[in-house]
Design a protein around this motif. Structure first.
Motif, PDB file in Angstrom:
ATOM      1  N   LYS A   1      72.643 -15.663 -32.803  1.00 18.05           N
ATOM      2  CA  LYS A   1      71.631 -14.744 -32.300  1.00 18.05           C
ATOM      3  C   LYS A   1      71.831 -14.564 -30.802  1.00 18.05           C
ATOM      4  O   LYS A   1      72.292 -15.453 -30.114  1.00 18.05           O
ATOM      5  CB  LYS A   1      70.232 -15.297 -32.574  1.00 18.05           C
ATOM      6  CG  LYS A   1      69.880 -15.266 -34.030  1.00 18.05           C
ATOM      7  CD  LYS A   1      68.493 -15.699 -34.431  1.00 18.05           C
ATOM      8  CE  LYS A   1      67.499 -16.180 -33.498  1.00 18.05           C
ATOM      9  NZ  LYS A   1      66.233 -16.582 -34.090  1.00 18.05           N
ATOM     10  N   ALA A   2      71.497 -13.382 -30.316  1.00 22.59           N
ATOM     11  CA  ALA A   2      71.541 -13.127 -28.878  1.00 22.59           C
ATOM     12  C   ALA A   2      70.550 -14.063 -28.193  1.00 22.59           C
ATOM     13  O   ALA A   2      69.523 -14.424 -28.765  1.00 22.59           O
ATOM     14  CB  ALA A   2      71.196 -11.676 -28.595  1.00 22.59           C
ATOM     15  N   TRP A   3      70.848 -14.439 -26.941  1.00 20.83           N
ATOM     16  CA  TRP A   3      69.997 -15.422 -26.265  1.00 20.83           C
ATOM     17  C   TRP A   3      68.574 -14.932 -26.117  1.00 20.83           C
ATOM     18  O   TRP A   3      67.633 -15.729 -26.138  1.00 20.83           O
ATOM     19  CB  TRP A   3      70.577 -15.799 -24.899  1.00 20.83           C
ATOM     20  CG  TRP A   3      70.415 -14.729 -23.865  1.00 20.83           C
ATOM     21  CD1 TRP A   3      71.278 -13.736 -23.591  1.00 20.83           C
ATOM     22  CD2 TRP A   3      69.292 -14.537 -23.009  1.00 20.83           C
ATOM     23  NE1 TRP A   3      70.782 -12.924 -22.612  1.00 20.83           N
ATOM     24  CE2 TRP A   3      69.559 -13.394 -22.226  1.00 20.83           C
ATOM     25  CE3 TRP A   3      68.100 -15.217 -22.809  1.00 20.83           C
ATOM     26  CZ2 TRP A   3      68.677 -12.932 -21.281  1.00 20.83           C
ATOM     27  CZ3 TRP A   3      67.219 -14.737 -21.863  1.00 20.83           C
ATOM     28  CH2 TRP A   3      67.513 -13.618 -21.111  1.00 20.83           C
ATOM     29  N   TRP A   4      68.380 -13.634 -25.973  1.00 21.06           N
ATOM     30  CA  TRP A   4      67.032 -13.114 -25.768  1.00 21.06           C
ATOM     31  C   TRP A   4      66.239 -13.050 -27.061  1.00 21.06           C
ATOM     32  O   TRP A   4      65.038 -12.790 -27.033  1.00 21.06           O
ATOM     33  CB  TRP A   4      67.065 -11.770 -25.066  1.00 21.06           C
ATOM     34  CG  TRP A   4      67.921 -10.730 -25.730  1.00 21.06           C
ATOM     35  CD1 TRP A   4      69.253 -10.517 -25.546  1.00 21.06           C
ATOM     36  CD2 TRP A   4      67.497  -9.774 -26.691  1.00 21.06           C
ATOM     37  NE1 TRP A   4      69.683  -9.487 -26.333  1.00 21.06           N
ATOM     38  CE2 TRP A   4      68.622  -9.012 -27.048  1.00 21.06           C
ATOM     39  CE3 TRP A   4      66.274  -9.485 -27.287  1.00 21.06           C
ATOM     40  CZ2 TRP A   4      68.560  -7.986 -27.977  1.00 21.06           C
ATOM     41  CZ3 TRP A   4      66.219  -8.456 -28.202  1.00 21.06           C
ATOM     42  CH2 TRP A   4      67.348  -7.723 -28.533  1.00 21.06           C
ATOM     43  N   ARG A   5      66.874 -13.309 -28.198  1.00 21.32           N
ATOM     44  CA  ARG A   5      66.153 -13.358 -29.470  1.00 21.32           C
ATOM     45  C   ARG A   5      65.766 -14.773 -29.868  1.00 21.32           C
ATOM     46  O   ARG A   5      65.072 -14.958 -30.856  1.00 21.32           O
ATOM     47  CB  ARG A   5      66.996 -12.736 -30.577  1.00 21.32           C
ATOM     48  CG  ARG A   5      67.126 -11.254 -30.435  1.00 21.32           C
ATOM     49  CD  ARG A   5      67.779 -10.671 -31.641  1.00 21.32           C
ATOM     50  NE  ARG A   5      67.884  -9.233 -31.498  1.00 21.32           N
ATOM     51  CZ  ARG A   5      67.939  -8.398 -32.494  1.00 21.32           C
ATOM     52  NH1 ARG A   5      67.934  -8.855 -33.725  1.00 21.32           N
ATOM     53  NH2 ARG A   5      68.023  -7.112 -32.286  1.00 21.32           N
ATOM     54  N   THR A   6      66.220 -15.756 -29.125  1.00 29.26           N
ATOM     55  CA  THR A   6      65.837 -17.139 -29.398  1.00 29.26           C
ATOM     56  C   THR A   6      64.443 -17.381 -28.831  1.00 29.26           C
ATOM     57  O   THR A   6      63.989 -16.648 -27.938  1.00 29.26           O
ATOM     58  CB  THR A   6      66.843 -18.112 -28.758  1.00 29.26           C
ATOM     59  OG1 THR A   6      66.805 -17.947 -27.343  1.00 29.26           O
ATOM     60  CG2 THR A   6      68.257 -17.877 -29.282  1.00 29.26           C
TER      61      THR A   6
ATOM     62  N   ALA B   1      61.537 -16.919 -21.680  1.00 29.03           N
ATOM     63  CA  ALA B   1      62.142 -16.613 -20.377  1.00 29.03           C
ATOM     64  C   ALA B   1      61.900 -15.154 -19.995  1.00 29.03           C
ATOM     65  O   ALA B   1      61.552 -14.859 -18.847  1.00 29.03           O
ATOM     66  CB  ALA B   1      63.637 -16.914 -20.409  1.00 29.03           C
ATOM     67  N   ILE B   2      62.053 -14.230 -20.935  1.00 26.95           N
ATOM     68  CA  ILE B   2      61.821 -12.812 -20.654  1.00 26.95           C
ATOM     69  C   ILE B   2      60.361 -12.575 -20.291  1.00 26.95           C
ATOM     70  O   ILE B   2      60.047 -11.813 -19.377  1.00 26.95           O
ATOM     71  CB  ILE B   2      62.258 -11.944 -21.845  1.00 26.95           C
ATOM     72  CG1 ILE B   2      63.778 -11.950 -21.942  1.00 26.95           C
ATOM     73  CG2 ILE B   2      61.731 -10.527 -21.720  1.00 26.95           C
ATOM     74  CD1 ILE B   2      64.312 -11.266 -23.162  1.00 26.95           C
ATOM     75  N   PHE B   3      59.468 -13.249 -20.989  1.00 27.78           N
ATOM     76  CA  PHE B   3      58.041 -13.121 -20.680  1.00 27.78           C
ATOM     77  C   PHE B   3      57.758 -13.573 -19.252  1.00 27.78           C
ATOM     78  O   PHE B   3      57.076 -12.879 -18.492  1.00 27.78           O
ATOM     79  CB  PHE B   3      57.206 -13.936 -21.672  1.00 27.78           C
ATOM     80  CG  PHE B   3      55.759 -13.999 -21.315  1.00 27.78           C
ATOM     81  CD1 PHE B   3      54.931 -12.911 -21.535  1.00 27.78           C
ATOM     82  CD2 PHE B   3      55.222 -15.136 -20.738  1.00 27.78           C
ATOM     83  CE1 PHE B   3      53.581 -12.959 -21.198  1.00 27.78           C
ATOM     84  CE2 PHE B   3      53.884 -15.194 -20.403  1.00 27.78           C
ATOM     85  CZ  PHE B   3      53.064 -14.109 -20.628  1.00 27.78           C
ATOM     86  N   PHE B   4      58.307 -14.736 -18.860  1.00 33.10           N
ATOM     87  CA  PHE B   4      58.062 -15.246 -17.517  1.00 33.10           C
ATOM     88  C   PHE B   4      58.730 -14.383 -16.448  1.00 33.10           C
ATOM     89  O   PHE B   4      58.165 -14.164 -15.380  1.00 33.10           O
ATOM     90  CB  PHE B   4      58.502 -16.700 -17.386  1.00 33.10           C
ATOM     91  CG  PHE B   4      57.485 -17.660 -17.922  1.00 33.10           C
ATOM     92  CD1 PHE B   4      56.223 -17.749 -17.362  1.00 33.10           C
ATOM     93  CD2 PHE B   4      57.788 -18.457 -19.004  1.00 33.10           C
ATOM     94  CE1 PHE B   4      55.271 -18.616 -17.862  1.00 33.10           C
ATOM     95  CE2 PHE B   4      56.843 -19.334 -19.518  1.00 33.10           C
ATOM     96  CZ  PHE B   4      55.583 -19.423 -18.943  1.00 33.10           C
ATOM     97  N   PHE B   5      59.940 -13.857 -16.720  1.00 36.73           N
ATOM     98  CA  PHE B   5      60.574 -12.955 -15.765  1.00 36.73           C
ATOM     99  C   PHE B   5      59.740 -11.689 -15.587  1.00 36.73           C
ATOM    100  O   PHE B   5      59.599 -11.182 -14.478  1.00 36.73           O
ATOM    101  CB  PHE B   5      61.988 -12.587 -16.208  1.00 36.73           C
ATOM    102  CG  PHE B   5      62.980 -13.701 -16.037  1.00 36.73           C
ATOM    103  CD1 PHE B   5      62.940 -14.544 -14.952  1.00 36.73           C
ATOM    104  CD2 PHE B   5      63.969 -13.904 -16.993  1.00 36.73           C
ATOM    105  CE1 PHE B   5      63.856 -15.565 -14.787  1.00 36.73           C
ATOM    106  CE2 PHE B   5      64.890 -14.915 -16.852  1.00 36.73           C
ATOM    107  CZ  PHE B   5      64.835 -15.742 -15.743  1.00 36.73           C
ATOM    108  N   GLY B   6      59.187 -11.177 -16.660  1.00 36.39           N
ATOM    109  CA  GLY B   6      58.322 -10.003 -16.568  1.00 36.39           C
ATOM    110  C   GLY B   6      57.061 -10.294 -15.770  1.00 36.39           C
ATOM    111  O   GLY B   6      56.628  -9.483 -14.946  1.00 36.39           O
TER     112      GLY B   6
END
Length: 86
Positions: free
Chosen positions: A15-20, A26-31
């Motif tokens: 799986k792509a790292w952003w789907r783990t 991590a994407i939530f916190f970066f946003g």
């Protein structure tokens, strides 16, 4: 004897790292960090936008010249450093 072992040589589907789960967090916190950075510094950014554009000029110049070897060698076929056979 004809044996087929192709299934041993196929790469595993990862799986792509952003789907783990860690990637989603991590994407939530970066946003969240991006939102607060923009919200808290909007007055500074809007007041100094002309200086930010001027700061981009040298940065773009530095990074865009990395693809063709810098300034040396323009118009000198076969000599990429721009020197005359020294």
């Amino acid at each position: 004897m004809d044996q087929h072992h192709e299934h041993y040589h196929k790469p595993e589907k990862q799986k792509a790292w952003w789907r783990t789960p860690a990637g989603i967090v991590a994407i939530f916190f970066f946003g969240l960090i991006g939102y607060f950075l923009i919200a808290e510094h909007k007055a500074h950014l809007l007041g100094n936008w002309i200086w930010l554009i001027l700061l981009l000029c040298p940065l773009l110049h530095i990074f865009m010249h990395g693809g063709h070897g810098g300034h040396g060698g323009h118009g000198h076929p076969g000599n990429s450093d721009g020197r005359d056979g020294e």
